[in-house]
Design an enzyme around this catalytic site. Structure first.
Site, mmCIF file in Angstrom:
data_model
loop_
_atom_site.group_PDB
_atom_site.id
_atom_site.type_symbol
_atom_site.label_atom_id
_atom_site.label_comp_id
_atom_site.label_asym_id
_atom_site.label_seq_id
_atom_site.Cartn_x
_atom_site.Cartn_y
_atom_site.Cartn_z
ATOM 1 C CE LYS A 42 43.164 71.006 36.562
ATOM 2 N NZ LYS A 42 44.562 71.535 36.249
ATOM 3 C CB CYS A 123 41.192 77.745 31.054
ATOM 4 S SG CYS A 123 42.263 76.427 30.711
#
Length: 304
Positions: A42, A123
């Site tokens: 992650k 992101c």
């Protein structure tokens, strides 16, 4: 079909995408035990993050939408996991500032086991934060600082994860900036940012953060992913490109290789199916290779 990106060896050219099912120790060890060609973590930040509140993921047959907000266990946890992951290990780095990323990357250089790095510059789901890779001048300055302050060459491989681009001039603009740096690979694409999916029966968005605005994934975005891989490969013929976006079958993998990818990552389908997707998709891919009498990845020629 092992491949190598700089010093990073991948057992097969199909990996998990940073995002789903790669946050906890169990997640990462499940990937260790799967057929995924490496373990991708992650995106990690300096501190542990819970991420955005409320319902933040939704999917259906053709798409997913999420606004997770980078939930993760903090960079030190993912560094410690390098002791337990025996496969090639790629740590996704998504610090919330330049200083955070310099700190995180320099820490990972001290790990006993060498790792690969995927610097997440794309992101779309952190509240109050825009995507760095859409500001080309800022992108160049950011990478200049990273390469000046971190000995990037010591990683097994160093890559950047990019958002989707939609104008042909954008590819050239990005190329002009990142070609100045010894980057080993690029991953494209991250989710298509700022989508909105509405549940007409409930008369509400299907996710809650950011008034329902989130990043799109799933098969609906595959044409965008293929185009980004193809256009960047034309500009970077010697660059390893990891394709991502909408991969559900071996046929999808083959198409990404035709577009110029060296490897692929799977996100939404991995979230739906679990680690078994890697074996299934790889076997489907091998059947296509066999049907075409292709013996190696080099037999697949990028479309003109």
């Amino acid at each position: 079909m092992k491949i190598k990106i700089k010093d990073l060896e991948l057992e097969i050219p199909i990996l998990n995408a940073s995002g789903p099912r790669c946050t906890t120790e169990k997640d990462l060890l499940d990937l260790e035990d799967s057929l995924s060609g490496a373990v991708v973590s992650k995106s990690c930040t300096l501190e542990k993050r819970e991420g955005n509140k409320g319902k933040r993921y939704w999917d259906c047959e053709t798409l997913s939408i999420n606004s997770m907000g980078l939930p993760n266990l903090g960079f030190e946890f993912y560094g410690e996991m390098s002791k337990k992951v025996k496969k090639s290990y790629i740590i996704s780095v998504g610090g919330l500032s330049l200083e955070d990323n310099v700190t995180i990357l320099n820490h990972f250089l001290t790990l006993e086991k060498k790792v690969g790095i995927e610097l997440n510059l794309s992101c779309p789901n952190v509240i109050g934060k825009g995507q760095l890779a859409y500001d080309f001048d800022c992108l160049e300055g950011y990478l200049t600082e990273i390469f000046q302050r971190v000995n990037i060459s010591k990683f097994l491989a160093f890559g950047i994860k990019l958002p989707p681009y939609f104008e042909l001039t954008h590819y050239v603009g990005v190329y002009m900036k990142i070609s100045k740096f010894p980057i080993d690979f690029i991953t494209c694409i991250n989710s298509v940012g700022n989508g909105l999916v509405i549940d007409y029966e409930r008369e509400k968005p299907v996710i809650e953060p950011k008034n329902g605005i989130g990043g799109l994934g799933g098969s609906i975005i595959k044409p965008v992913g293929l185009s980004n891989v193809y256009n960047f490969k034309k500009l970077f013929p010697k660059m390893d490109i990891i394709g991502c976006g909408g991969i559900e079958t071996g046929k999808d993998v083959f198409e990404y290789f035709l577009a110029g990818a060296s490897a692929v990552q799977i996100g939404t389908q991995f979230h739906k199916e679990g680690t078994g997707c890697f074996k299934r998709i790889y076997e489907e891919f091998l059947e296509i290779m066999k049907s075409k009498n292709y013996k190696s990845l080099s037999d697949i020629k990028t479309i003109p």
